[in-house]
Write an enzyme that holds these catalytic residues in place. Structure first.
Site, PDB file in Angstrom:
ATOM      1  N   HIS A  16       4.430   0.633   6.731  1.00 45.44           N
ATOM      2  CA  HIS A  16       3.950  -0.728   7.036  1.00 45.44           C
ATOM      3  C   HIS A  16       2.433  -0.679   7.038  1.00 45.44           C
ATOM      4  O   HIS A  16       1.795  -0.397   8.059  1.00 45.44           O
ATOM      5  CB  HIS A  16       4.518  -1.188   8.378  1.00 45.44           C
ATOM      6  CG  HIS A  16       4.191  -2.602   8.728  1.00 45.44           C
ATOM      7  ND1 HIS A  16       4.989  -3.385   9.545  1.00 45.44           N
ATOM      8  CD2 HIS A  16       3.150  -3.405   8.375  1.00 45.44           C
ATOM      9  CE1 HIS A  16       4.454  -4.582   9.668  1.00 45.44           C
ATOM     10  NE2 HIS A  16       3.323  -4.620   8.981  1.00 45.44           N
ATOM     11  N   HIS A  18      -0.850  -2.732   5.047  1.00 47.87           N
ATOM     12  CA  HIS A  18      -1.387  -3.720   4.102  1.00 47.87           C
ATOM     13  C   HIS A  18      -2.657  -3.125   3.509  1.00 47.87           C
ATOM     14  O   HIS A  18      -3.605  -2.852   4.266  1.00 47.87           O
ATOM     15  CB  HIS A  18      -1.716  -5.027   4.831  1.00 47.87           C
ATOM     16  CG  HIS A  18      -0.530  -5.630   5.526  1.00 47.87           C
ATOM     17  ND1 HIS A  18       0.240  -6.618   4.953  1.00 47.87           N
ATOM     18  CD2 HIS A  18       0.030  -5.370   6.734  1.00 47.87           C
ATOM     19  CE1 HIS A  18       1.210  -6.948   5.787  1.00 47.87           C
ATOM     20  NE2 HIS A  18       1.119  -6.206   6.878  1.00 47.87           N
ATOM     21  N   HIS A 197       8.422  -9.177   7.304  1.00 42.59           N
ATOM     22  CA  HIS A 197       7.899  -9.241   8.671  1.00 42.59           C
ATOM     23  C   HIS A 197       8.785 -10.236   9.418  1.00 42.59           C
ATOM     24  O   HIS A 197       9.014 -11.358   8.944  1.00 42.59           O
ATOM     25  CB  HIS A 197       6.477  -9.779   8.696  1.00 42.59           C
ATOM     26  CG  HIS A 197       5.423  -8.793   8.259  1.00 42.59           C
ATOM     27  ND1 HIS A 197       5.464  -8.115   7.071  1.00 42.59           N
ATOM     28  CD2 HIS A 197       4.279  -8.385   8.886  1.00 42.59           C
ATOM     29  CE1 HIS A 197       4.390  -7.327   6.981  1.00 42.59           C
ATOM     30  NE2 HIS A 197       3.663  -7.470   8.065  1.00 42.59           N
ATOM     31  N   GLU A 200       7.677 -10.477  14.933  1.00 41.48           N
ATOM     32  CA  GLU A 200       6.345 -10.045  15.385  1.00 41.48           C
ATOM     33  C   GLU A 200       5.888 -11.095  16.409  1.00 41.48           C
ATOM     34  O   GLU A 200       5.903 -10.854  17.603  1.00 41.48           O
ATOM     35  CB  GLU A 200       5.369  -9.946  14.209  1.00 41.48           C
ATOM     36  CG  GLU A 200       3.954  -9.508  14.612  1.00 41.48           C
ATOM     37  CD  GLU A 200       2.937  -9.557  13.457  1.00 41.48           C
ATOM     38  OE1 GLU A 200       3.179 -10.240  12.439  1.00 41.48           O
ATOM     39  OE2 GLU A 200       1.866  -8.921  13.608  1.00 41.48           O
ATOM     40  N   ASP A 278      -0.220  -0.907  10.063  1.00 39.81           N
ATOM     41  CA  ASP A 278      -0.367  -2.333   9.732  1.00 39.81           C
ATOM     42  C   ASP A 278      -1.703  -2.601   9.016  1.00 39.81           C
ATOM     43  O   ASP A 278      -1.750  -2.640   7.786  1.00 39.81           O
ATOM     44  CB  ASP A 278      -0.218  -3.185  11.004  1.00 39.81           C
ATOM     45  CG  ASP A 278       0.262  -4.605  10.720  1.00 39.81           C
ATOM     46  OD1 ASP A 278       0.530  -4.940   9.544  1.00 39.81           O
ATOM     47  OD2 ASP A 278       0.384  -5.391  11.684  1.00 39.81           O
ATOM     48  N   ASP A 279      -2.773  -2.809   9.786  1.00 42.34           N
ATOM     49  CA  ASP A 279      -4.105  -3.101   9.223  1.00 42.34           C
ATOM     50  C   ASP A 279      -5.118  -2.205   9.931  1.00 42.34           C
ATOM     51  O   ASP A 279      -5.891  -2.671  10.784  1.00 42.34           O
ATOM     52  CB  ASP A 279      -4.446  -4.578   9.451  1.00 42.34           C
ATOM     53  CG  ASP A 279      -3.416  -5.497   8.815  1.00 42.34           C
ATOM     54  OD1 ASP A 279      -3.435  -5.624   7.578  1.00 42.34           O
ATOM     55  OD2 ASP A 279      -2.573  -6.050   9.545  1.00 42.34           O
TER      56      ASP A 279
HETATM   57  N1  ADE Z   1      -0.774  -9.554   7.013  1.00 46.64           N
HETATM   58  C1  ADE Z   1      -1.519  -8.489   7.340  1.00 46.64           C
HETATM   59  N2  ADE Z   1      -1.164  -8.048   8.546  1.00 46.64           N
HETATM   60  C2  ADE Z   1      -0.171  -8.829   9.005  1.00 46.64           C
HETATM   61  C3  ADE Z   1       0.620  -8.874  10.188  1.00 46.64           C
HETATM   62  N3  ADE Z   1       0.453  -8.008  11.180  1.00 46.64           N
HETATM   63  N4  ADE Z   1       1.539  -9.841  10.303  1.00 46.64           N
HETATM   64  C4  ADE Z   1       1.704 -10.720   9.335  1.00 46.64           C
HETATM   65  N5  ADE Z   1       0.992 -10.727   8.202  1.00 46.64           N
HETATM   66  C5  ADE Z   1       0.067  -9.787   8.037  1.00 46.64           C
HETATM   67 ZN    ZN Z   2       2.086  -6.243   8.683  1.00 44.38          ZN
END
Ligand code: ADE
Ligand code: ZN
Length: 333
Positions: A16, A18, A197, A200, A278-279
Site C-alpha cells: 500500500h 502511492h 481503499h 479508512e 501509504d504516503d
Molecule cells: N491517496 C493517497 N493516499 C490516500 C489515502 N490514504 N486514502 C485515500 N486516497 C489516497
Molecule cells: Zn492509500
C-alpha cells in the site's frame, strides 16, 4: 520490545504505497525548478511544516498540489527511483505500487508519459535495488465512473500488461465502491485483479461493497471493519488481507495516537493484517519505520513482526515460487 533494526532489516513486501505520496519536498523543489514551475511555498522547510492534516481531504489537497510539478517521463522515473532507493534501506524486497493517472491526465499530462516514466524505473528495480515490483492503477473515486472507465481503456491500450490490478483511492466518504461496479467488472474481464481503499474514513458498509461488488483480493486500510463483528468474521474466514498504514492513520486522524492503533487487535482477531506506509513522504516514515513504530508503541515482539512480514508476502500478487523464496528469507532474518 523489538529493536528498530530488526523491523528495518526484516525482508518485506510493501503493498500500500502511492508513488505520488513518496514525493519528498527536496525532490518537489528540484523538479519544479527543472520544469520552471513554482511551488506555492517559499522553501523545503516551509513545505514540510505544512504537513499537518486534520483529515484525509486536508492531506489530499496538498498531495494533488505537490504532484502538479510532475510533467515529463524523466520526472516520473526520478520519483520512482527515489522511492526504490529508500525502500531498499527499509528492507523492502517486493513493492506493489499505486499510481493515480487521472491526477496527471486531468492536468494535460498524457497517460503514456506517466506509465513510461514509472516503467523505466520499475523495469530496472530488481537489478538496481533488489526489489521486484508490480503496478496498481488507482481510480480517483471522487471523479466520475465514466472518467475511470476512460482511464482503464487508455491503460489497456497502452501496455495493459504493465498493470497487475486496479484500485480505488482519494476522498472516500460519499463515493462508495458500488459507484465503480462496471469499471471493476471490465477490469476483471481483462484479467486484472482488484483492490480498493475502504474503511479508512468510510463506514464498514464500504468494505462489504468492496468485497461483494468489486470482488477485491485485498482491502486497503479496512481499519473501520472492526466496528462490524460480522464483517470481521467474513474477513477472517475468507483470509482477506488488509493493507494497514499506521503512520497514515495517525497523521490523518483516523486514530489519535500510535498507541491507540488497532493493529495488534486485528492480529488477535485473526485478521490478515499487513503494515504499509501509504504516503511516506507526508506521514513521517517509510514501511520499516512504520513497523518499528508499531513495534514500540504496541509492544510487538520480533515473532509478531515476522508474522507481519510473512503476511505481506502471502497477501502479495507474486507467483508462488517467488513468494516461497521470500518467506524463506523471513525465516532466516
Ligand atoms: N491517496 C493517497 N493516499 C490516500 C489515502 N490514504 N486514502 C485515500 N486516497 C489516497
Ligand atoms: Zn492509500
Amino acid at each position: 520490545m523489538a529493536d528498530a533494526s530488526f523491523a528495518h532489516r526484516l525482508p518485506k513486501a510493501e503493498l500500500h504505497l502511492h508513488i505520488e505520496g513518496t514525493f519528498e519536498p527536496e525532490l518537489i523543489f528540484e523538479i519544479a525548478e527543472r520544469n520552471k514551475v513554482t511551488v506555492p511555498y517559499p522553501s523545503v522547510d516551509a513545505l514540510r511544516r505544512a504537513y499537518e492534516f486534520s483529515d484525509l481531504q486536508s492531506f489530499l489537497n496538498l498531495y494533488y498540489d505537490a504532484m502538479a510539478v510532475l510533467r515529463t517521463e524523466q520526472d516520473f522515473a526520478d520519483l520512482a527511483h527515489a522511492y526504490l532507493a529508500r525502500a531498499k534501506g527499509q528492507g523492502v524486497v517486493h513493492a506493489e505500487i499505486f499510481f493515480d493517472p487521472q491526477a496527471h491526465t486531468a492536468r494535460g499530462i498524457p497517460y503514456e508519459v506517466v506509465s513510461d516514466g514509472l516503467w523505466s524505473a520499475l523495469r530496472e528495480s530488481e537489478r538496481r535495488y533488489g526489489i521486484s515490483s508490480k503496478l496498481i492503477l488507482c481510480f480517483l473515486r471522487d471523479l466520475t465512473a465514466e472518467s475511470a472507465m476512460q482511464t482503464l481503456e487508455t491503460a489497456l491500450r497502452h501496455h495493459g500488461d504493465r498493470i497487475v490490478a486496479v484500485g480505488l483511492d482519494s476522498a472516500e466518504v460519499g463515493h462508495p465502491p458500488t459507484k465503480f461496479r462496471h469499471v471493476f467488472e471490465r477490469a476483471r474481464a481483462e484479467g486484472l485483479l482488484t483492490v480498493a481503499h475502504a474503511g479508512e474514513e468510510g463506514p464498514p458498509e464500504y468494505v462489504w461493497e468492496a468485497l461483494d461488488v468489486l470482488k477485491v483480493s485485498r482491502v486497503d486500510h479496512g481499519v473501520r471493519s472492526l466496528e462490524d463483528p460480522k464483517l470481521v468474521a467474513r474477513l477472517r474466514d475468507e483470509k482477506i488481507p488488509l493493507t494497514v498504514c499506521p503512520f497514515s492513520n495517525v497523521k490523518l486522524r483516523v486514530v489519535d495516537t500510535l498507541r491507540d492503533h488497532p493493529l495488534a487487535r486485528m492480529l488477535e482477531l485473526g485478521l490478515h493484517a499487513t503494515v504499509n506506509s501509504d504516503d511516506p513522504a507526508y506521514f513521517g516514515g517509510y514501511v520499516g519505520d512504520n513497523l518499528a513504530g508499531v513495534a514500540d508503541a504496541l509492544a510487538l515482539d520480533d515473532g509478531t513482526l515476522a508474522t507481519l512480514a510473512r503476511n505481506s508476502f502471502t497477501a502479495s500478487f507474486i507467483d508462488a515460487p517467488t513468494r516461497d523464496r521470500y518467506l524463506s528469507r523471513v525465516a532466516e532474518a
